[in-house]
Design an enzyme around this catalytic site. Structure first.
Site, PDB file in Angstrom:
ATOM      1  CD  GLU A   3      -3.085  -1.539  -7.471  1.00 52.46           C
ATOM      2  OE1 GLU A   3      -3.888  -1.533  -8.325  1.00 52.46           O
ATOM      3  OE2 GLU A   3      -2.027  -2.464  -7.683  1.00 52.46           O
ATOM      4  CG  ASP A  42       0.430   6.281  -4.947  1.00 54.57           C
ATOM      5  OD1 ASP A  42       1.310   6.066  -5.241  1.00 54.57           O
ATOM      6  OD2 ASP A  42      -0.281   6.355  -3.684  1.00 54.57           O
ATOM      7  CD  GLU A 100      11.841  -5.031  -1.019  1.00 50.59           C
ATOM      8  OE1 GLU A 100      12.534  -3.979  -0.590  1.00 50.59           O
ATOM      9  OE2 GLU A 100      11.167  -4.778  -1.659  1.00 50.59           O
ATOM     10  CB  THR A 131       1.254  -4.017  -4.428  1.00 54.75           C
ATOM     11  OG1 THR A 131       0.691  -2.501  -4.382  1.00 54.75           O
ATOM     12  CG2 THR A 131       1.445  -4.030  -6.113  1.00 54.75           C
ATOM     13  CD  GLU A 132       1.261  -7.022  -0.014  1.00 54.55           C
ATOM     14  OE1 GLU A 132       1.249  -8.239  -0.160  1.00 54.55           O
ATOM     15  OE2 GLU A 132       1.897  -6.388  -0.973  1.00 54.55           O
ATOM     16  CG  ASP A 163      11.373   6.184  -2.787  1.00 50.38           C
ATOM     17  OD1 ASP A 163      10.866   7.392  -3.135  1.00 50.38           O
ATOM     18  OD2 ASP A 163      11.956   5.970  -1.527  1.00 50.38           O
ATOM     19  CE  LYS A 197      14.002  16.986  -0.136  1.00 54.03           C
ATOM     20  NZ  LYS A 197      14.767  16.692   1.103  1.00 54.03           N
TER      21      LYS A 197
END
Length: 214
Positions: free
Chosen positions: A195, A154, A69, A192-193, A118, A122
């Site tokens: 999700e 998603d 991370e 995941t959180e 992420d 664009k």
């Protein structure tokens, strides 16, 4: 999205150096020394608050896991959750996941998890997407010959982009779902959180793919 800085994060990370690395290039070729046992190595790039990697490691004690991370406050939050019940097969790394080939040897990783990355929607930012050809080249270098990538999102646009880039690399797909939470595999899916929060708003897409022999 900008993450609010947590004033306690730096000190917390410093005080838990047994479980988190802030100088990852110094550990090149020595990652297994940080674990209780030498075991296959899986990596998650972008761990959020850490739920996925912690619960996945808990369910698979015969595999070692590294969670990468970039944001200090985010990884500190994950580390604090982890320290409530630490596991011997998890390590955290504070760094940019863009250059895995500078952190790991060729064929060192068995699996890479990319969860809700992420989307960089664009077009001019496409090279920043974690499934762009540049990133895939890096993953191909560090993954074991039998290794694979698990990807969840998603964002339909990012999913379609990923299907194209992986197919063109080329990679082969072992699993593709356009609605993971309404598929049989959801029984073993660890969320995941992010999700948990956003899955009620639309489908979760998932794929598993591996590189073909060159």
């Amino acid at each position: 999205m900008r993450v609010r800085k947590k004033p306690w994060a730096d000190k917390y990370i410093k005080n838990h150096g047994d479980y988190i690395v802030t100088d990852p290039k110094n550990w090149l070729g020595k990652w297994q020394d940080r674990f209780a046992k030498v075991q296959p190595l899986n990596v998650e790039v972008g761990i959020g608050k850490g739920r996925f990697i912690i619960e996945t490691a808990r369910a698979n004690p015969d595999i070692n896991y590294i969670g990468i991370e970039l944001q200090t406050s985010v990884i500190a939050t994950a580390l604090r959750s982890f320290m409530a019940d630490p596991l011997p097969n998890v390590q955290f790394v504070l760094t940019d996941g863009a250059n895995l080939d500078e952190l790991f040897y060729e064929n060192e990783i068995k699996k890479i998890f990319l969860n809700f990355s992420d989307p960089w929607p664009k077009k001019r930012h496409a090279k920043r997407r974690l499934t762009s050809p540049l990133f895939l080249k890096t993953y191909n270098h560090v993954l074991d010959q039998d290794g694979d990538i698990e990807f969840k999102t998603d964002n339909r646009g990012l999913f379609e982009y990923t299907l194209v880039t992986m197919n063109n690399f080329p990679m082969k797909f072992d699993y593709v779902s356009l609605d993971l939470h309404h598929s049989p595999e959801n029984e073993s899916n660890i969320e995941t959180e992010y999700e948990q929060k956003f899955s009620p708003k639309g489908p979760i897409y998932k794929l598993i793919a591996h590189f073909t022999a060159s």
